[in-house]
Every structure is written in C-alpha cells, then in structure tokens.
Design an enzyme around this catalytic site. Structure first.
Site, PDB file in Angstrom:
ATOM      1  N   VAL A 131     -16.118  -8.573  -8.714  1.00 24.34           N
ATOM      2  CA  VAL A 131     -15.207  -7.652  -9.403  1.00 24.34           C
ATOM      3  C   VAL A 131     -14.542  -8.419 -10.542  1.00 24.34           C
ATOM      4  CG1 VAL A 131     -13.182  -6.161  -9.173  1.00 24.34           C
ATOM      5  CG2 VAL A 131     -14.828  -6.345  -7.293  1.00 24.34           C
TER       6      VAL A 131
ATOM      7  N   HIS B  88     -12.664  -8.374 -14.738  1.00 25.01           N
ATOM      8  CA  HIS B  88     -11.953  -7.592 -15.752  1.00 25.01           C
ATOM      9  C   HIS B  88     -11.728  -8.364 -17.051  1.00 25.01           C
ATOM     10  CE1 HIS B  88      -8.705  -9.930 -13.947  1.00 25.01           C
ATOM     11  NE2 HIS B  88      -7.958  -9.645 -15.001  1.00 25.01           N
TER      12      HIS B  88
ATOM     13  N   ASP C 256     -13.906  -3.706 -14.255  1.00 27.13           N
ATOM     14  CA  ASP C 256     -12.689  -2.894 -14.236  1.00 27.13           C
ATOM     15  C   ASP C 256     -12.675  -1.966 -15.461  1.00 27.13           C
ATOM     16  OD1 ASP C 256     -10.028  -1.949 -14.245  1.00 27.13           O
ATOM     17  OD2 ASP C 256      -9.284  -3.819 -13.388  1.00 27.13           O
TER      18      ASP C 256
ATOM     19  N   LYS D 260     -10.289  -0.942 -16.986  1.00 27.45           N
ATOM     20  CA  LYS D 260      -9.270  -1.367 -17.940  1.00 27.45           C
ATOM     21  C   LYS D 260      -9.820  -2.347 -18.958  1.00 27.45           C
ATOM     22  CE  LYS D 260      -6.156  -3.030 -15.115  1.00 27.45           C
ATOM     23  NZ  LYS D 260      -6.853  -2.921 -13.811  1.00 27.45           N
TER      24      LYS D 260
ATOM     25  N   TYR E 267      -4.935  -4.418  -8.300  1.00 25.60           N
ATOM     26  CA  TYR E 267      -5.339  -5.360  -7.261  1.00 25.60           C
ATOM     27  C   TYR E 267      -4.551  -5.258  -5.958  1.00 25.60           C
ATOM     28  CZ  TYR E 267      -9.099  -7.485  -9.794  1.00 25.60           C
ATOM     29  OH  TYR E 267     -10.297  -7.671 -10.423  1.00 25.60           O
TER      30      TYR E 267
ATOM     31  N   ARG F  55       4.105  -3.922   4.625  1.00 23.36           N
ATOM     32  CA  ARG F  55       2.953  -3.488   3.834  1.00 23.36           C
ATOM     33  C   ARG F  55       2.321  -2.205   4.371  1.00 23.36           C
ATOM     34  NH1 ARG F  55      -0.803  -8.448   1.869  1.00 23.36           N
ATOM     35  NH2 ARG F  55       0.788  -9.725   0.836  1.00 23.36           N
TER      36      ARG F  55
ATOM     37  N   GLU G 166      -6.385  -6.691   2.374  1.00 27.83           N
ATOM     38  CA  GLU G 166      -6.027  -7.808   3.239  1.00 27.83           C
ATOM     39  C   GLU G 166      -5.837  -7.383   4.694  1.00 27.83           C
ATOM     40  OE1 GLU G 166      -2.780  -9.978   1.551  1.00 27.83           O
ATOM     41  OE2 GLU G 166      -3.936 -10.566  -0.225  1.00 27.83           O
TER      42      GLU G 166
END
Length: 323
Positions: free
Chosen positions: A101, A103, A128, A130, A160, A227, A297
C-alpha cells in the site's frame, strides 16, 4: 571635473548593463519553465494514452520532467539488477503474495519492490487515491514491466488509522486469490518498509509455522481499550483525512469474539484469506470495526486468535517453532 564626469558615466553604464543582464536572465528562466511545463503536459498526455492502449512503457521522474527519453523494461531490469529467474527449487514450490500500500515516494517504493521481487511470486500494489496522477501513472508504467505484478482493481482513499486501510488490503486480497499463482502466504507491507531477509530466508521462516497464520498480538491492554470502546468517525477529504473519536459507546463485538491487539502487518494463508472474504464472522467483525480506531491492529489478530477459524493460533504463546 572631467574625470568625475567620466567616472559617473562609467558607473551609470555598469548599472544599466547589470540591469539588462538580470532582466534577460529572468526572461530565459521563465521561458525554460514554460517549455518544461508544456513538455511535462505532453509527456503526461502521451503516458495516459499509452495506458489506455495497454502498451508497455516505463517513465521515471527525470524523463517526465526533462526529456523525451524512454527507458524500456529490459533496460529497467538490467540496470537495477532485478532477479528474473528463480534461484532455487524450494522457492519455486513456495511462492508468496505481497500487498504493498503506497501513496508517495516512487523511488522508495521501487527499492522495496526490487528487494522483494521474485518471478515466482505475485504482487498487488494499492495506490492511495490521494496520490497525484503523476505518481499513479509512474507506478502503472513501472508495473507494466512485470507480468506477476499489478495495481489493485479498486483503489481507496486511505486514512491510516481508519477502516480504509483494511479495505485497501481486502481489495488486493480479492485480486490475489483470483491469481493463477498458487501462493502459500500473503505478506502485507507499506511503501516505507524494507526486508531484512532474502526471499529464501523468509519462506524458510514461514515454513516453521506449519501453515498457521502469523499475527503477533495480545489481549487488549487497558490503555488501548478506548480504540474499540468508543465509536470513531473517519473523515475523507477533500483537504483533511483523519479519524475523530466520539463519546458514543460501541456495542459488544459480534459472535462473542474476544478482541486482541497487535501488529497491522501479518503473514496470512490462502485459506484464512478466503475465510476473511467469505465467512459471516469475518464480515460482521469488519462491519463492527468500521468505527474503531486503527482497526487493522485488531482485525487480523482477533480473527486468528479465536478458535474454529482456518489456520488460526488461539494460543500462540504455546505454539513452539521447531527448527
């Protein structure tokens, strides 16, 4: 008095000459910039046209900016010393799949790709959304030189700490399971990673897990529970991309799954990935994780630590690697 007038005349002449030279230099610089801008636009249009036609080509940044020189795929492979033949029978029988991945920083990505590239492996690259058009075109042209590497069929705006990171990888996973390469493990990376071991050393390490997934992690530490305790909102553009925490409490995880936290970078088997793409437990956990913080995660390690899932390691601490 005559000498004074002569000195004044010379001084005025020098000032005038300096001004004329400075003005001419400025004009030349502006014309040079204009020529380069026009050249870059023409180059970009040419590249886009070649992509549409499906032609194989390769541009690097210096080419896009300064010249019409084209680097062929053969030159790229030779100059950068790519491995184009398998190095051992062991590696032939144990192909790997990679998800990268990226960018930004094409040169950094190219170094990573060259370090992990082997002709028997397969590579899915997610750019990405962007990233700018020039970066996308550069990566696309570069990958045209490798029959076992391709862009993801669907791109995402990647935030991310958000769910879009997992979605980008899932897009690549769907492409990889459809590949003709019968890879044994999938390894995910980002554009700023770099391997510390050779391809052969990597597969020898993976073999020690005897077909089990590798997702390092532990039960939720107290300081990380927020989280998944609170709902989060992922903001995508047009200028800012971030994840914002709310005060809304989340529901309990689906299917009575125990949440673990660990590394977002893992090594997964084909059977496990098929499970993730198709099984309702994984689909429901993905939906539940959409408004959590940095779900990559906990998503992989949670599935791998719960029993009854293909190639999972519910009790990883008790799992001993035999040499």
């Amino acid at each position: 008095m005559g000498l004074w007038k002569q000195c004044l005349f010379v001084l005025v002449l020098l000032i005038t000459l300096i001004f004329v030279l400075f003005y001419n230099h400025k004009l030349l610089v502006q014309k040079s910039i204009q020529r380069k801008t026009v050249s870059n636009s023409a180059e970009l249009a040419q590249v886009c046209n070649q992509i549409i036609k499906g032609e194989t080509f390769l541009f690097n940044k210096s080419v896009l900016r300064t010249s019409d020189r084209v680097i062929t795929c053969r030159q790229q492979l030779i100059q950068n010393h790519y491995i184009t033949k398998t190095l051992s029978e062991e590696e032939v029988k144990f192909p790997l799949a990679y998800i990268i991945v990226i960018h930004k920083d094409f040169e950094t990505f190219e170094r990573l790709f060259r370090a992990v590239y082997m002709p028997q492996n397969v590579y899915c690259i997610h750019v990405d959304k962007k990233a700018g058009l020039e970066f996308y075109v550069e990566v696309k042209g570069f990958l045209n030189c490798f029959p076992n590497a391709f862009l993801a069929s669907k791109m995402e705006y990647v935030v991310y700490p958000g769910i879009s990171k997992i979605q980008a990888e899932l897009n690549c996973m769907r492409d990889l399971v459809a590949s003709e390469v019968q890879w044994k493990y999938m390894i995910n990376t980002c554009g700023q990673d770099f391997p510390l071991k050779t391809n052969k050393e990597i597969i020898q390490h993976l073999k020690r897990f005897k077909g089990k997934n590798i997702t390092p992690g532990v039960l939720s530490p107290e300081y990380m529970i927020w989280r998944t305790k609170y709902s989060h909102e992922e903001h995508v553009g047009p200028v800012e991309f971030f994840v914002n925490r709310t005060q809304t409490l989340k529901t309990l995880p689906p299917h009575n799954l125990t949440i673990y936290f660990g590394s977002a970078y893992v090594a997964l088997t084909r059977e496990f990935i098929n499970f993730v793409l198709q099984d309702q437990q994984a689909i429901d956990l993905f939906q539940w994780s959409k408004d959590t913080y940095s779900p990559d995660e906990h998503f992989w390690v949670t599935l791998n630590r719960n029993p009854g899932i293909p190639n999972s390691l519910p009790n990883m601490r008790a799992f001993k690697i035999r040499h």
